[in-house]
Design a protein around this motif. Sequence first.
Motif, PDB file in Angstrom:
ATOM      1  N   LYS A   6      68.897  65.786  45.221  1.00 23.40           N
ATOM      2  CA  LYS A   6      67.760  66.019  44.582  1.00 23.40           C
ATOM      3  C   LYS A   6      67.114  64.633  44.086  1.00 23.40           C
ATOM      4  O   LYS A   6      65.792  64.756  43.622  1.00 23.40           O
ATOM      5  CB  LYS A   6      67.951  66.899  43.281  1.00 23.40           C
ATOM      6  N   HIS A   7      67.779  63.683  43.780  1.00 26.55           N
ATOM      7  CA  HIS A   7      67.415  62.442  43.246  1.00 26.55           C
ATOM      8  C   HIS A   7      66.275  61.899  44.289  1.00 26.55           C
ATOM      9  O   HIS A   7      65.352  61.058  43.795  1.00 26.55           O
ATOM     10  CB  HIS A   7      68.407  61.377  43.073  1.00 26.55           C
ATOM     11  N   CYS A   8      66.202  62.196  45.572  1.00 33.11           N
ATOM     12  CA  CYS A   8      65.415  61.839  46.667  1.00 33.11           C
ATOM     13  C   CYS A   8      64.125  62.197  46.437  1.00 33.11           C
ATOM     14  O   CYS A   8      63.156  61.871  46.842  1.00 33.11           O
ATOM     15  CB  CYS A   8      65.676  62.201  47.981  1.00 33.11           C
ATOM     16  N   PHE A   9      63.666  63.427  45.069  1.00 33.15           N
ATOM     17  CA  PHE A   9      62.633  63.807  44.891  1.00 33.15           C
ATOM     18  C   PHE A   9      62.261  63.584  43.546  1.00 33.15           C
ATOM     19  O   PHE A   9      61.330  63.889  43.019  1.00 33.15           O
ATOM     20  CB  PHE A   9      62.398  65.259  45.133  1.00 33.15           C
ATOM     21  N   GLU A  36      58.617  61.914  45.527  1.00 32.77           N
ATOM     22  CA  GLU A  36      59.541  61.796  46.808  1.00 32.77           C
ATOM     23  C   GLU A  36      59.502  60.346  47.270  1.00 32.77           C
ATOM     24  O   GLU A  36      58.756  59.559  47.054  1.00 32.77           O
ATOM     25  CB  GLU A  36      58.823  62.560  47.865  1.00 32.77           C
ATOM     26  N   CYS A  37      60.938  60.122  47.585  1.00 30.69           N
ATOM     27  CA  CYS A  37      61.485  58.289  47.994  1.00 30.69           C
ATOM     28  C   CYS A  37      60.517  58.219  49.298  1.00 30.69           C
ATOM     29  O   CYS A  37      60.660  59.021  50.257  1.00 30.69           O
ATOM     30  CB  CYS A  37      62.763  58.456  48.103  1.00 30.69           C
ATOM     31  N   SER A  38      60.155  57.053  49.298  1.00 32.71           N
ATOM     32  CA  SER A  38      59.564  56.622  50.601  1.00 32.71           C
ATOM     33  C   SER A  38      60.558  56.425  51.927  1.00 32.71           C
ATOM     34  O   SER A  38      60.116  56.215  52.876  1.00 32.71           O
ATOM     35  CB  SER A  38      58.504  55.386  50.436  1.00 32.71           C
ATOM     36  N   LEU A  39      61.858  56.301  51.403  1.00 30.63           N
ATOM     37  CA  LEU A  39      62.647  56.269  52.441  1.00 30.63           C
ATOM     38  C   LEU A  39      63.259  57.389  53.038  1.00 30.63           C
ATOM     39  O   LEU A  39      64.275  57.570  53.924  1.00 30.63           O
ATOM     40  CB  LEU A  39      63.844  55.290  52.080  1.00 30.63           C
ATOM     41  N   ARG A  40      62.794  58.311  52.704  1.00 29.40           N
ATOM     42  CA  ARG A  40      63.161  59.844  53.135  1.00 29.40           C
ATOM     43  C   ARG A  40      63.427  59.946  54.406  1.00 29.40           C
ATOM     44  O   ARG A  40      64.335  60.571  55.155  1.00 29.40           O
ATOM     45  CB  ARG A  40      62.330  60.839  52.606  1.00 29.40           C
ATOM     46  N   GLU A  41      62.337  59.601  55.282  1.00 28.40           N
ATOM     47  CA  GLU A  41      62.555  59.508  56.863  1.00 28.40           C
ATOM     48  C   GLU A  41      63.786  59.116  57.115  1.00 28.40           C
ATOM     49  O   GLU A  41      64.492  59.623  58.016  1.00 28.40           O
ATOM     50  CB  GLU A  41      61.263  59.116  57.182  1.00 28.40           C
ATOM     51  N   LYS A  42      63.971  57.768  56.906  1.00 25.39           N
ATOM     52  CA  LYS A  42      65.280  56.947  57.213  1.00 25.39           C
ATOM     53  C   LYS A  42      66.604  57.826  56.586  1.00 25.39           C
ATOM     54  O   LYS A  42      67.342  58.254  57.523  1.00 25.39           O
ATOM     55  CB  LYS A  42      65.120  55.697  56.736  1.00 25.39           C
ATOM     56  N   CYS A  43      66.537  58.100  55.475  1.00 24.93           N
ATOM     57  CA  CYS A  43      67.911  58.531  55.006  1.00 24.93           C
ATOM     58  C   CYS A  43      68.091  59.922  55.418  1.00 24.93           C
ATOM     59  O   CYS A  43      69.294  60.498  55.543  1.00 24.93           O
ATOM     60  CB  CYS A  43      67.888  58.687  53.457  1.00 24.93           C
ATOM     61  N   TRP A  44      67.106  60.695  55.661  1.00 26.91           N
ATOM     62  CA  TRP A  44      67.214  62.262  55.914  1.00 26.91           C
ATOM     63  C   TRP A  44      67.187  62.510  57.449  1.00 26.91           C
ATOM     64  O   TRP A  44      67.337  63.588  58.049  1.00 26.91           O
ATOM     65  CB  TRP A  44      66.171  62.795  55.335  1.00 26.91           C
TER      66      TRP A  44
HETATM   67  S1  SF4 Z   1      67.060  55.814  49.228  1.00 27.18           S
HETATM   68 FE1  SF4 Z   1      67.555  57.417  50.500  1.00 27.18          FE
HETATM   69  S2  SF4 Z   1      69.113  58.281  49.490  1.00 27.18           S
HETATM   70 FE2  SF4 Z   1      68.036  56.962  47.980  1.00 27.18          FE
HETATM   71  S3  SF4 Z   1      66.521  58.350  46.737  1.00 27.18           S
HETATM   72 FE3  SF4 Z   1      65.487  57.330  48.637  1.00 27.18          FE
HETATM   73  S4  SF4 Z   1      65.747  59.007  50.361  1.00 27.18           S
HETATM   74 FE4  SF4 Z   1      67.235  59.449  48.790  1.00 27.18          FE
END
Ligand code: SF4
Length: 304
Positions: A20-23, A27-35
């Motif tokens: 949930k911390h990804c939001f 919303e985190c800008s690295l979502r596409e990569k991590c998800w």
């Molecule tokens: S870096 Fe990746 S795991 Fe960390 S908050 Fe962003 S999307 Fe989520």
Amino acid sequence: MLNLLEVISNTTCPEVSIGKHCFAPYECSLREKCWGFLPENSIFDLRGGKTKQFSLYERGIISISDIPNDVPLSREQQIQRECVITGTTHVEKEEIRLFLDMLKYPLYYLDFETMGPAIPIYDGTRPYQTIPFQFSLHVVENDGAEPVHHSFLADGIDDPRPQLLHELQRLLGSEGSIIAYNSGFEEGVLKELVEAFPEYAYWLEGILTRMVDLLLPFSNFLYYHASQKDTASLKKVLPAITGRGYEELGIGDGMDASIAYERIIYSDATQEEIASVRADLLKYCKLDTEGMIWIVERLRHLCQ
Ligand code: SF4
């Protein structure tokens, strides 16, 4: 602080699980990569809040098709699982028929494009106020008639609202359904317009009674295709139900349209650029109303 310094000095990314911390807070800008490791139709495509999604994820369930039968699901989530597992489309013919019966000819398919400038441009407006600058309108006079297209796209730096209202009043007639996708938006734009131009208040009363929201069959899951994921947006529904989409357009969504319009009106754009952006805007907005016609036709066909 010590942790932060350690992370910054590392040469590799830290191993952090998605959550949930990804939001939070945004919303985190690295979502596409991590998800990106998630499969097609993952549990994060389920309609509903994140709590159920993460509780399934913590149990090691990541695909909608892997959700065990003992997991309680809402009606919408059950439809999603059924469609993903069977590869079929969910269609509730009787309910869709009732919706289609509400449509009264002539049919007016309406869509607005708007901007919300942070610094007000026109007298009497406030920061971020929604200002319509364009509409597309397809009119179908009766069953089987060819749709007639009308459009308005403001030109120049003057307030586009007076002329837009004038054109709308001229074209919308006095009877027949006015169909919009997510009509609450169009209704909100009209109400705000009439606040600024109260001479249209009586006209607006009649218009609002004729509005029909084409989003409803989709937001209520009367029709659902797995490619929609958890959304009933026009951009997802149009290709799901008709096989046609927005891929070949220079402008892909309302935000693009707003930015492009502001750029050609309030910056030093060349005549060539202005002509090209205006052509793209007209094409994009036209597809929204044309797409609604195709959707209604397809719904009718499915209910035969
Ligand atoms: S870096 Fe990746 S795991 Fe960390 S908050 Fe962003 S999307 Fe989520």
